[in-house]
Scaffold this motif. Structure first.
Motif, PDB file in Angstrom:
ATOM      1  N   VAL A  88       0.831  -1.212   0.000  1.00 45.79           N
ATOM      2  CA  VAL A  88       0.000   0.000   0.000  1.00 45.79           C
ATOM      3  C   VAL A  88       0.864   1.261   0.000  1.00 45.79           C
ATOM      4  O   VAL A  88       0.699   2.152  -0.838  1.00 45.79           O
ATOM      5  CB  VAL A  88      -0.914  -0.018   1.248  1.00 45.79           C
ATOM      6  N   SER A 126      -8.690  -8.069  -2.819  1.00 49.69           N
ATOM      7  CA  SER A 126      -8.320  -7.728  -1.442  1.00 49.69           C
ATOM      8  C   SER A 126      -9.447  -6.996  -0.736  1.00 49.69           C
ATOM      9  O   SER A 126     -10.207  -6.244  -1.357  1.00 49.69           O
ATOM     10  CB  SER A 126      -7.072  -6.841  -1.475  1.00 49.69           C
ATOM     11  N   TYR A 150      -2.844   1.269  -4.763  1.00 49.02           N
ATOM     12  CA  TYR A 150      -2.948  -0.202  -4.745  1.00 49.02           C
ATOM     13  C   TYR A 150      -4.424  -0.616  -4.701  1.00 49.02           C
ATOM     14  O   TYR A 150      -4.880  -1.428  -5.512  1.00 49.02           O
ATOM     15  CB  TYR A 150      -2.192  -0.776  -3.537  1.00 49.02           C
ATOM     16  N   ASN A 180      -6.376 -10.590   5.860  1.00 50.37           N
ATOM     17  CA  ASN A 180      -4.939 -10.450   6.147  1.00 50.37           C
ATOM     18  C   ASN A 180      -4.250 -11.799   6.221  1.00 50.37           C
ATOM     19  O   ASN A 180      -4.295 -12.449   7.269  1.00 50.37           O
ATOM     20  CB  ASN A 180      -4.760  -9.653   7.452  1.00 50.37           C
ATOM     21  N   ASN A 199       6.107  -4.380   5.504  1.00 45.97           N
ATOM     22  CA  ASN A 199       5.047  -3.420   5.829  1.00 45.97           C
ATOM     23  C   ASN A 199       4.022  -4.072   6.750  1.00 45.97           C
ATOM     24  O   ASN A 199       3.451  -3.437   7.614  1.00 45.97           O
ATOM     25  CB  ASN A 199       4.290  -3.007   4.542  1.00 45.97           C
ATOM     26  N   ASN A 200       3.779  -5.359   6.501  1.00 41.81           N
ATOM     27  CA  ASN A 200       2.674  -6.018   7.192  1.00 41.81           C
ATOM     28  C   ASN A 200       3.047  -6.444   8.620  1.00 41.81           C
ATOM     29  O   ASN A 200       4.213  -6.701   8.920  1.00 41.81           O
ATOM     30  CB  ASN A 200       2.204  -7.244   6.399  1.00 41.81           C
ATOM     31  N   LEU A 201       2.014  -6.560   9.460  1.00 44.18           N
ATOM     32  CA  LEU A 201       2.222  -6.784  10.887  1.00 44.18           C
ATOM     33  C   LEU A 201       2.946  -8.084  11.209  1.00 44.18           C
ATOM     34  O   LEU A 201       3.982  -8.062  11.902  1.00 44.18           O
ATOM     35  CB  LEU A 201       0.871  -6.751  11.622  1.00 44.18           C
ATOM     36  N   SER A 217       6.624  -1.160  16.275  1.00 43.25           N
ATOM     37  CA  SER A 217       5.883   0.093  16.509  1.00 43.25           C
ATOM     38  C   SER A 217       4.411  -0.214  16.298  1.00 43.25           C
ATOM     39  O   SER A 217       4.026  -0.712  15.216  1.00 43.25           O
ATOM     40  CB  SER A 217       6.308   1.173  15.503  1.00 43.25           C
ATOM     41  N   PHE A 219       1.023   0.989  15.439  1.00 37.77           N
ATOM     42  CA  PHE A 219       0.548   2.206  14.766  1.00 37.77           C
ATOM     43  C   PHE A 219      -0.830   2.616  15.284  1.00 37.77           C
ATOM     44  O   PHE A 219      -1.857   2.294  14.709  1.00 37.77           O
ATOM     45  CB  PHE A 219       0.471   1.986  13.256  1.00 37.77           C
ATOM     46  N   ARG A 232      -7.978  -6.544  12.673  1.00 37.56           N
ATOM     47  CA  ARG A 232      -8.011  -7.096  11.321  1.00 37.56           C
ATOM     48  C   ARG A 232      -8.431  -8.564  11.347  1.00 37.56           C
ATOM     49  O   ARG A 232      -8.367  -9.207  12.403  1.00 37.56           O
ATOM     50  CB  ARG A 232      -6.622  -7.013  10.667  1.00 37.56           C
ATOM     51  N   TYR A 234      -7.249 -11.857  10.388  1.00 41.43           N
ATOM     52  CA  TYR A 234      -6.065 -12.619   9.951  1.00 41.43           C
ATOM     53  C   TYR A 234      -6.500 -14.026   9.574  1.00 41.43           C
ATOM     54  O   TYR A 234      -7.244 -14.670  10.299  1.00 41.43           O
ATOM     55  CB  TYR A 234      -5.001 -12.655  11.067  1.00 41.43           C
ATOM     56  N   ARG A 293      -0.803   5.081  11.393  1.00 43.50           N
ATOM     57  CA  ARG A 293      -0.210   5.070  10.043  1.00 43.50           C
ATOM     58  C   ARG A 293      -1.224   5.650   9.065  1.00 43.50           C
ATOM     59  O   ARG A 293      -2.402   5.279   9.089  1.00 43.50           O
ATOM     60  CB  ARG A 293       0.158   3.637   9.660  1.00 43.50           C
ATOM     61  N   ASP A 296      -4.581   3.934   7.308  1.00 43.90           N
ATOM     62  CA  ASP A 296      -5.110   2.780   8.058  1.00 43.90           C
ATOM     63  C   ASP A 296      -6.567   3.011   8.451  1.00 43.90           C
ATOM     64  O   ASP A 296      -6.953   4.140   8.777  1.00 43.90           O
ATOM     65  CB  ASP A 296      -4.305   2.569   9.346  1.00 43.90           C
TER      66      ASP A 296
END
Ligand code: WQD
Length: 336
Positions: A88, A126, A150, A180, A199-201, A217, A219, A232, A234, A293, A296
């Motif tokens: 993204v 997505s 994206y 996710n 980028n992803n968790l 971090s 966000f 999210r 997952y 972020r 988000d």
């Protein structure tokens, strides 16, 4: 005679796990990948897992001549199209790369498929097309939007496929909206293997757990969610891979298209994920609360009912399995 499927981007994270499930289901599979975001070593490891030789083409979906040659060499029954750019943040810096690869790449593929008489395509979409949904869990009927290039490319691709299928009923598309993806194959031989800082968790937490990154971090801790951090849906990558097999099965059996969410219907927060990963890695993981972020949303998780009704799809693996399988994968990688 076994039915044959082309996997564009098949050496990538979702593609490689789908290769395993497709071969297990008895399909013949050919991988096309330019290896821009995949390590060639995955091909040998896929041979170990599947026990079969991997047929692959090193190339780009934008290369019409190459695609034409591949479709002349193989009589495909269907295509699963993973090959796309998917970060993204990067898409806001390089919109033209994303428009070209994600949209022109799809159009190039569709034109070659049509010339070859192949009219079954599963498309990797997505949940980002939902933006911040008003309704949770989000159903497939929710309005679509985008808030980054994206997400725009995914929306345009979905709408393009709808236009093509409406005009010509030879086509049938399986549009799969991932939430996710997380986790790895139980052997620990394949998994998410981002080239640079993730980028992803989950891949970020994984690199904190192996010591490659210092701390996570978080966000934003002031969202309107149970613990203030982002929520999210997952879904284990092996569940997601099986969903692709069920989508191809349905297309080849019914010649009917479908658009479905591939999610679990359960939302987990950033802190839920962090705690689950600490349990899997049996260690405390350093983190700090940080500002939100840009781009988000607070909370998004999918309604899985339609995928169950149309494909018979149900996610079976939970957050602990995602974290344990990811930890198994990254610790093996680090020791090789
Ligand atoms: C998840 C949560 C972050 C990293 C994106 C795309 C989506 C799909 C999946 C391709 C959020 C928080 C994250 C970190 C954090 N990609 N987070 N610290 O943004 O839900 O979805 O990836 O198909 O299309 O939009 O996934 O993993 O980036 O973030 O706190 O270092 O983790 O704020 O709440 P996201 P993500």
């Amino acid at each position: 005679m076994a039915q044959k499927v082309l996997l564009t981007g098949g050496a990538g994270f979702i593609g490689s796990h789908t290769f395993v499930e497709l071969t297990k289901a008895g399909y013949q599979v050919v991988i096309l990948d330019n290896f821009s975001n995949a390590d060639r070593g995955v091909l040998d490891r896929l041979e170990v897992i599947s026990g079969e030789k991997v047929t692959y083409v090193d190339g780009d979906v934008l290369d019409q001549n190459l695609l034409t040659r591949v479709f002349a060499e193989h009589k495909f029954d269907a295509v699963i199209h993973f090959a796309a750019l998917k970060a993204v943040g990067e898409s806001t810096e390089k919109p033209l790369d994303y428009l070209t690869t994600n949209i022109s790449g799809l159009y190039t593929l569709l034109n070659v498929m049509k010339a070859a008489g192949v009219f079954r395509l599963v498309f990797s979409s997505s949940a980002t097309v939902y933006g911040q949904p008003d309704q949770l869990p989000v159903p497939e009927t929710a309005p679509r939007s985008f808030n980054n290039p994206y997400g725009y490319t995914k929306l345009v691709c979905e709408q393009s496929l709808e236009q093509v299928a409406t005009a010509d009923d030879r086509w049938a598309f399986g549009i799969l909206r991932y939430f996710n993806p997380a986790g790895a194959h139980e052997t620990g031989l394949i998994g998410e293997d981002p080239n640079d800082i993730p980028n992803n968790l989950m891949p970020y937490i994984a690199k904190v757990a192996t010591g490659e990154l210092e701390k996570l971090s978080v966000f934003g801790s002031d969202y309107d969610t149970p613990d203030g951090t982002g929520v999210r849906d997952y879904i284990h990558v092996m569940d997601l891979a099986r969903g692709h097999v069920q989508s191809v099965d349905a297309l080849l059996k019914t010649n009917e298209g479908h658009t479905v969410n591939l999610g679990t219907g359960t939302g987990y927060s950033v802190m839920d994920m962090l705690r689950a990963y600490e349990n899997a890695a049996e260690k405390e993981l350093p983190y700090q609360m940080s500002p939100r972020r840009a781009g988000d949303v607070a909370s998004v998780y999918g309604d899985p009912a339609k995928a169950r009704d149309v494909l018979g799809f149900e996610a079976k693996r939970g957050l602990d399995d995602m974290c344990e399988s990811s930890w198994n994968w990254v610790s093996r990688r680090k020791n090789t």
